[in-house]
Scaffold this motif. Structure first.
Motif, PDB file in Angstrom:
ATOM      1  N   SER A 225       0.713  -1.315   0.042  1.00  0.00           N
ATOM      2  CA  SER A 225      -0.045  -0.085   0.030  1.00  0.00           C
ATOM      3  C   SER A 225       0.949   1.134  -0.116  1.00  0.00           C
ATOM      4  O   SER A 225       1.905   1.313   0.741  1.00  0.00           O
ATOM      5  CB  SER A 225      -0.947   0.053   1.290  1.00  0.00           C
ATOM      6  OG  SER A 225      -1.569   1.153   1.238  1.00  0.00           O
ATOM      7  N   GLY A 226       0.495   2.050  -0.770  1.00  0.00           N
ATOM      8  CA  GLY A 226       1.174   3.382  -0.925  1.00  0.00           C
ATOM      9  C   GLY A 226       0.624   4.607  -1.622  1.00  0.00           C
ATOM     10  O   GLY A 226      -0.184   4.344  -2.255  1.00  0.00           O
ATOM     11  N   ILE A 227       1.044   5.811  -1.257  1.00  0.00           N
ATOM     12  CA  ILE A 227       0.521   7.062  -1.961  1.00  0.00           C
ATOM     13  C   ILE A 227       2.067   7.784  -2.174  1.00  0.00           C
ATOM     14  O   ILE A 227       2.858   7.677  -1.419  1.00  0.00           O
ATOM     15  CB  ILE A 227      -0.355   7.865  -1.026  1.00  0.00           C
ATOM     16  CG1 ILE A 227       0.294   8.051   0.235  1.00  0.00           C
ATOM     17  CG2 ILE A 227      -1.352   7.165  -1.003  1.00  0.00           C
ATOM     18  CD1 ILE A 227      -0.571   9.223   0.838  1.00  0.00           C
ATOM     19  N   ALA A 228       2.105   8.493  -3.168  1.00  0.00           N
ATOM     20  CA  ALA A 228       3.000   9.395  -3.533  1.00  0.00           C
ATOM     21  C   ALA A 228       2.458  10.682  -4.497  1.00  0.00           C
ATOM     22  O   ALA A 228       1.721  10.687  -5.345  1.00  0.00           O
ATOM     23  CB  ALA A 228       4.114   8.498  -4.615  1.00  0.00           C
ATOM     24  N   ILE A 229       3.425  11.538  -4.413  1.00  0.00           N
ATOM     25  CA  ILE A 229       3.224  12.700  -5.159  1.00  0.00           C
ATOM     26  C   ILE A 229       4.381  13.318  -5.665  1.00  0.00           C
ATOM     27  O   ILE A 229       5.314  13.486  -4.714  1.00  0.00           O
ATOM     28  CB  ILE A 229       2.288  13.781  -4.288  1.00  0.00           C
ATOM     29  CG1 ILE A 229       1.978  15.158  -5.436  1.00  0.00           C
ATOM     30  CG2 ILE A 229       3.040  14.367  -3.184  1.00  0.00           C
ATOM     31  CD1 ILE A 229       0.969  16.101  -4.718  1.00  0.00           C
ATOM     32  N   ALA A 230       4.560  13.813  -6.833  1.00  0.00           N
ATOM     33  CA  ALA A 230       5.686  14.689  -7.237  1.00  0.00           C
ATOM     34  C   ALA A 230       5.597  15.831  -8.063  1.00  0.00           C
ATOM     35  O   ALA A 230       5.268  15.679  -9.407  1.00  0.00           O
ATOM     36  CB  ALA A 230       6.481  13.482  -8.465  1.00  0.00           C
ATOM     37  N   PRO A 231       5.280  16.908  -7.473  1.00  0.00           N
ATOM     38  CA  PRO A 231       5.055  18.181  -7.889  1.00  0.00           C
ATOM     39  C   PRO A 231       6.233  18.864  -8.626  1.00  0.00           C
ATOM     40  O   PRO A 231       7.649  18.708  -8.221  1.00  0.00           O
ATOM     41  CB  PRO A 231       4.348  19.219  -6.959  1.00  0.00           C
ATOM     42  CG  PRO A 231       5.095  18.628  -5.546  1.00  0.00           C
ATOM     43  CD  PRO A 231       5.447  16.953  -5.668  1.00  0.00           C
ATOM     44  N   ALA A 232       6.010  19.643  -9.750  1.00  0.00           N
ATOM     45  CA  ALA A 232       7.246  20.414 -10.335  1.00  0.00           C
ATOM     46  C   ALA A 232       6.772  21.721 -11.019  1.00  0.00           C
ATOM     47  O   ALA A 232       5.791  21.689 -11.533  1.00  0.00           O
ATOM     48  CB  ALA A 232       7.877  19.461 -11.229  1.00  0.00           C
ATOM     49  N   PHE A 233       7.739  22.602 -11.163  1.00  0.00           N
ATOM     50  CA  PHE A 233       7.364  23.711 -12.288  1.00  0.00           C
ATOM     51  C   PHE A 233       8.784  24.217 -12.867  1.00  0.00           C
ATOM     52  O   PHE A 233       9.863  23.886 -12.266  1.00  0.00           O
ATOM     53  CB  PHE A 233       6.705  24.927 -11.267  1.00  0.00           C
ATOM     54  CG  PHE A 233       7.664  25.652 -10.284  1.00  0.00           C
ATOM     55  CD1 PHE A 233       8.330  26.513 -11.007  1.00  0.00           C
ATOM     56  CD2 PHE A 233       7.721  25.212  -9.043  1.00  0.00           C
ATOM     57  CE1 PHE A 233       9.246  27.297 -10.109  1.00  0.00           C
ATOM     58  CE2 PHE A 233       8.611  26.039  -8.091  1.00  0.00           C
ATOM     59  CZ  PHE A 233       9.644  27.053  -8.673  1.00  0.00           C
TER      60      PHE A 233
END
Length: 760
Positions: A225-233
């Motif tokens: 089970s896992g969650i992830a986020i990778a924001p970038a600009f």
């Protein structure tokens, strides 16, 4: 020449149509007609499986003209296969095998070997080392670059057989968004999305997210089970000055898998008269506790700056801070016991393990790429400076009754499990913190320079070096035992003794290659390179033991690689064929000298092999990615000593099959795409010495074939359905085996995943 699959018109075709529509009116207004020459419009090549260049700025030439084996696994391949982890992705390259870990019950995340050498500590993200014994997800990966052969000049210490470089997804000026929802057997669900939005003329933002939950096919209790986020600009896109700021944040909450006993598998050996004829256990048996867990927190933040100078050169700077924390309690299995012929009474010992580890890295890289000429020689130069701080802290835990440093600990209950009917509800204690730990740090300052000299249209010379100074410091506390008592004078058994060690040195790594181009679409090359692995180079844990490769008194091990090969782009550059023959020798390994009963550095490992690959398109609609590798390993003057078995000699390298092969292909028929693949791994030896005591349990991993299938259907312009069936023929095979041969994990049984993919 590219082949356009849709009937969408390019901007150029729209302009041509508009221009053509104005011709009649213009002709009426003029007394004379002007004839235009015929025009041919060619789109840029678009071969989903095939990459032309590496994203690594240190490799300045197209892959066709790079004198080294470099395989790029693009995201299109991963999408067709439904691959979600790095370990699944690496099945697309031959010569890589997966491991289960040390004897006992270690579970070490992404653990693999390449060309006969351990490679998991040579995993990089955008050219920066990625630490941590965790399982990596590919939700935020544009492509995976597998660089084979010693590459110390590329990445520094420990690159005995190459490295893996993961290329992150970054913002672009195309506002294209995708999302995927997948459900599969074992109650698996997964959601991923990739949002890229243009903001103004030169800026963009991008966010990748992932969430997954579910079991593991063929296993009870085990869950991921896992969650992830990778924001970038990004700012300045399409201009000479560009800036990227991106990060990645992953949270995993898994139930780890301690494996199952190997009893009953063909080849199993036991000195127990009852066990040697015992049957296999149910592959779904879970020998741990429902309270077992694995929690991973991984964060990294990166700032990247690029500027194109007026003379065509580009300067870059990338700065990253990353930290990964992993806390795991897991139950493994080891010793079997049978005192009667009744299998219902047979038991297996359960071993409780707790791992608490933290990895930290701070890195800054400044580089320059430039092209210029000196006389008739054209240069492609890459130079840079790298500064790094790396740290790994691992805490120790115990389960037995002990008085450590004046503190008394009660024994942790570890009742045995019924071999054929284990009970996961049995209460098992959690290992206690002993107060011992290892806190290792390495600081590195390095300078590198590579240059490709184009002497003519036929000949190129490639060379480079990396000079670095490193300092490794290990601080910690060690529980004194009867086995290490001599290393800690003045301390008694069960005391907590300080363990402070330090080493610093200068390393110089290099490579040189020559490329001959008999034709514009082909190359023949020869390369020679080295790499160095200093003590504590993998985890910064120095050791005072005279038999340990991490003893600071030892010199760095040196690996020399020689490779010759040829690469060809065929079928209008749609298909690449590559052949490489190599020989790698690792010197200065720690070996036991029976004459004076001491350890010194005279051992060697030699690996020789041949690799052949084909990647690209056979026709406009037929994609292929295939590879085959033959490898032979040999240990030279490699001796060890134990009080149980005396002096033993290694004859080869564990988990190094003679032959591996992989194939993935797909064909598009209108809105329907059909694909599939096969993987083959020959026998992998566990028993590589004459040690008779080790000739128990499983002596090796038998060879196996696995077949996967895929079917995708385009429901509409923006919606695509895909069904992946894994292990179509339900082949039962050992995927990984631990060093004692007592426990194993079986490969995934027949399973399936249905995905809906959206573009908007």
């Amino acid at each position: 020449m590219a082949h356009i699959r849709s009937r969408k018109h390019t901007h150029s075709s729209h302009l041509l149509a508009l221009f053509a529509a104005t011709l009649p009116a213009a002709a009426m207004a003029q007394e004379t007609e002007t004839s235009l020459p015929p025009m041919t419009v060619k789109a840029a090549a678009d071969v989903p499986f095939k990459a032309e260049k590496s994203a690594n700025s240190k490799l300045t030439q197209p892959l066709l003209d790079t004198p080294q084996t470099v395989q790029v696994i693009k995201k299109e391949v991963l999408q067709e296969q439904g691959a979600t982890s790095l370990m699944e992705a690496l099945r697309n390259t031959p010569g890589i095998t997966m491991q289960l870990g040390e004897n006992g019950n270690t579970s070490a995340g992404d653990t693999f070997q390449m060309r006969g050498f351990s490679t998991q500590t040579a995993t990089f993200v955008d050219g920066i080392r990625d630490l941590g014994a965790v399982s990596r997800d590919v939700f935020n990966i544009e492509q995976i670059e597998v660089v084979k052969g010693p590459a110390g000049s590329d990445i520094g210490r420990g690159a005995s057989s190459g490295y893996i470089n993961l290329i992150s997804k970054l913002p672009g000026l195309d506002s294209i968004n995708t999302a995927s929802v997948a459900v599969g057997t074992a109650n698996k669900t997964r959601l991923s999305a990739d949002f890229n939005q243009k903001v103004g003329e030169t800026a963009a933002v991008r966010v990748n997210v992932m969430a997954q939950d579910g079991g593991v096919d063929g296993r009870d209790e085990v869950k991921n089970s896992g969650i992830a986020i990778a924001p970038a600009f990004a700012l300045g896109l399409g201009t000479p000055t560009r800036f990227y700021f991106y990060s990645q944040h992953v949270r995993q909450n898994n139930t780890p898998d301690g494996g199952i006993p190997t009893i009953g598998v063909d080849g199993f050996v036991s000195t127990n008269a009852f066990l040697k004829n015992g049957g296999k256990v149910d592959r779904e048996n879970y020998y741990g506790s429902k309270n077992d867990y694995e929690k991973v927190d991984a964060d990294m933040v990166t700032a990247k700056f690029e500027h194109d100078l007026s003379n065509g050169a580009t300067v870059r700077n990338i700065t990253r801070y990353g930290i990964t924390k992993m806390d795991r309690v897991m139950t493994g299995i080891n010793t079997l016991a049978a005192t009667s012929a009744d299998p219902s009474t047979w038991t297996v010992a359960r071993l409780r393990q707790r791992t608490d580890q933290e990895n930290e890295i701070f890195a800054n890289q400044t580089s320059l790429n430039a092209e210029f000429a000196t006389g008739f020689v054209k240069h492609s130069l890459a130079a840079g400076v790298e500064l790094m701080y790396e740290r790994q802290k691992t805490r120790s835990f115990g389960t037995g009754a002990a008085t450590i440093n004046g503190v008394t600990y009660a024994a942790i209950a570890n009742p045995v499990a019924n071999l054929y009917n284990p009970d996961s509800s049995t209460t098992l204690g959690t290992p206690y913190a002993t107060g011992a730990y290892v806190d290792g740090k390495t600081t590195t300052a390095a300078f590198y320079l590579f240059d490709t000299l184009k002497l003519s249209e036929r000949w190129m010379i490639n060379g480079g070096f990396r000079a670095e100074h490193y300092k490794t410091t290990t601080e910690g506390r060690t529980v004194v035992t009867a086995n290490n008592l001599l290393l800690y004078p003045g301390y008694a058994v069960n005391d907590l003794a300080p363990d402070n060690l330090e080493v610093s040195d200068n390393l110089f790594s290099w490579k040189v290659g020559a490329v001959y181009k008999p034709a514009a679409n082909g190359s023949i090359y020869a390369a020679y390179a080295n790499s160095l692995t200093p003590p504590g180079g993998a985890n910064f844990a120095l050791s005072a033991s005279s038999s340990s490769t991490s003893n600071p008194a030892f010199d760095p091990q040196e690996t020399i690689n020689m490779e010759i090969g040829t690469k060809w782009d065929l079928l209008d550059k749609r298909l690449n064929l590559a052949l490489a023959v190599y020989r790698t020798e690792n010197d200065k390994q720690v070996s036991y000298n029976a004459v004076d009963s001491t350890y010194s550095q005279f051992g060697k490992t030699r690996v020789e092999g041949v690799e052949l690959s084909a990647v690209g398109q056979l026709t406009n609609f037929w994609q292929v990615s295939a590879g085959i590798a033959q490898m032979r390993t040999k240990a030279l003057d490699n001796y060890s000593f134990s009080t149980t078995n005396g002096v033993t000699s290694s004859t080869g390298v564990r988990w190094s099959p003679d032959l591996t092969a992989t194939l993935w292909t797909s064909y598009t028929l209108g809105d329907l795409t059909l694909g599939g693949g096969v993987r083959y791994v020959s026998e992998q030896k566990r028993l590589i010495t004459g040690d008779s005591a080790a000739a128990t349990n499983m002596p090796n991993i038998p060879s196996y074939w696995v077949t996967d299938l895929m079917a995708a259907y385009k429901l509409s312009k923006n919606t695509n359905l895909r069904l992946n069936v894994y292990n179509l023929f339900d082949e039962e095979y050992i995927s990984t085996l631990n060093n004692s041969g007592a426990r194993m994990t079986l490969g995934t049984p027949r399973s399936a995943m249905l995905s809906a993919n959206f573009t908007f």
